[in-house]
Design a protein around this motif. Structure first.
Motif, short mmCIF file in Angstrom:
data_model
loop_
_atom_site.label_atom_id
_atom_site.label_comp_id
_atom_site.label_asym_id
_atom_site.label_seq_id
_atom_site.Cartn_x
_atom_site.Cartn_y
_atom_site.Cartn_z
N ARG A 6 -10.50 111.29 -32.66
CA ARG A 6 -9.87 111.84 -33.18
C ARG A 6 -8.64 113.34 -33.01
N SER A 38 -6.33 115.35 -31.03
CA SER A 38 -5.37 116.73 -31.75
C SER A 38 -5.42 118.38 -31.24
N TRP A 68 -6.80 107.85 -26.84
CA TRP A 68 -6.18 107.95 -28.52
C TRP A 68 -4.63 107.17 -28.61
N GLU A 69 -4.11 106.91 -27.69
CA GLU A 69 -2.84 106.74 -27.76
C GLU A 69 -3.28 105.28 -26.76
N ARG A 115 -4.78 100.87 -30.48
CA ARG A 115 -4.15 102.45 -30.40
C ARG A 115 -4.85 103.77 -31.96
N HIS A 116 -5.11 104.69 -31.12
CA HIS A 116 -5.78 105.94 -32.62
C HIS A 116 -6.92 105.02 -33.56
#
Length: 260
Positions: free
Chosen positions: A218, A222, A232-233, A239-240
């Motif tokens: 995460r 970011s 992450w995508e 997803r996430h």
């Protein structure tokens, strides 16, 4: 010059030329190269050899003979592969005990991992194993190596190789269900050579390690790190970091049962 072939998967853009692997370098690479050179000098054969920097500024590593057992297939389910991975991890930790590089600039996780007992590999997982004849002979992808406790690596090996995944995550990844968790945990414990006290610490570390894996993905996503953003995508159901969170709930609910 021999043809260059792009290798799939992972965070970085990795290519093979002949019997060498080419990978991009980062601020941490000098420390990783020192680590690989130390392992070679100490007689540890379970890692690629650092061979220098090519004309494109990429590190050049030896290609370890063997095959990666990922995605899950029959060889990954065999006890011999599980036990050999844990035994190799013990030999690695023993080979780096008391050692540190001159550069000491690692790609450390963006959070506390505990006492810097050894240089951890930090991604001891099926996708970073090389196996021959059903046994693990090497770990690859050392980019995230950094100081930490032995239990940090061992907890992640147990998490990813037993695996300690939520039942709903097993089939999408290709694992059989149900998994004989108690038996496979015991094989890792015994092959690494844990005392009972050490093993309780490993079990306690597993949920912390999974949370850290989620938080690292995460945070680094970011920060705009391309490979981590892609992780992450990922599409659903991952997803996430959703897979990590499902696993974490399952682990926290099961941990007392695994102690018995």
């Amino acid at each position: 010059m021999e043809d260059e072939r792009r290798l799939d998967g992972g965070i970085n853009q990795v290519s093979q030329i002949g019997q060498t692997i080419r990978r991009p370098v980062g601020p941490w690479s000098a420390s990783v190269h020192e680590l690989l050179e130390h392992l070679e000098a100490s007689g540890f054969t379970g890692a690629p050899r650092f061979l220098g920097i090519d004309q494109d500024g990429r590190e050049v590593l030896s290609k370890v003979p063997g095959a990666n057992p990922w995605p899950p297939g029959p060889v990954l389910f065999e006890p011999a592969l599980l036990e050999s991975a844990a035994a190799l991890l013990r030999r690695y930790h023993d080979a780096v005990a008391g050692w540190s590089p001159a550069t000491d600039a690692w790609q450390s996780p963006p959070l506390s991992v505990g006492d810097p007992e050894v240089i951890c590999h930090n991604d001891t997982a099926p996708w970073n194993l090389i196996a021959r004849d059903g046994a693990v002979v090497a770990f690859v992808d050392w980019d995230t190596a950094a100081p930490g406790p032995r239990t940090w690596d061992l907890a992640y090996l147990a998490y990813t190789l037993v695996p300690l995944a939520a039942p709903e995550n097993l089939e999408p990844m290709g694992w059989p269900s149900p998994t004989p968790v108690h038996e496979r945990l015991a094989r890792i414990r015994d092959a690494y050579g844990c005392t009972q006290e050490q093993w309780h610490t490993v079990l306690d570390t597993i949920p912390v390690r999974v949370q850290a894996a989620y938080d690292t993905m995460r945070i680094w996503a970011s920060e705009g790190r391309p490979g981590w953003q892609a992780q992450w995508e990922q599409p659903e159901p991952w997803r996430h970091g959703a897979g990590y969170l499902r696993d974490l709930t399952y682990i926290e609910n099961s941990l007392d049962h695994w102690r018995t």
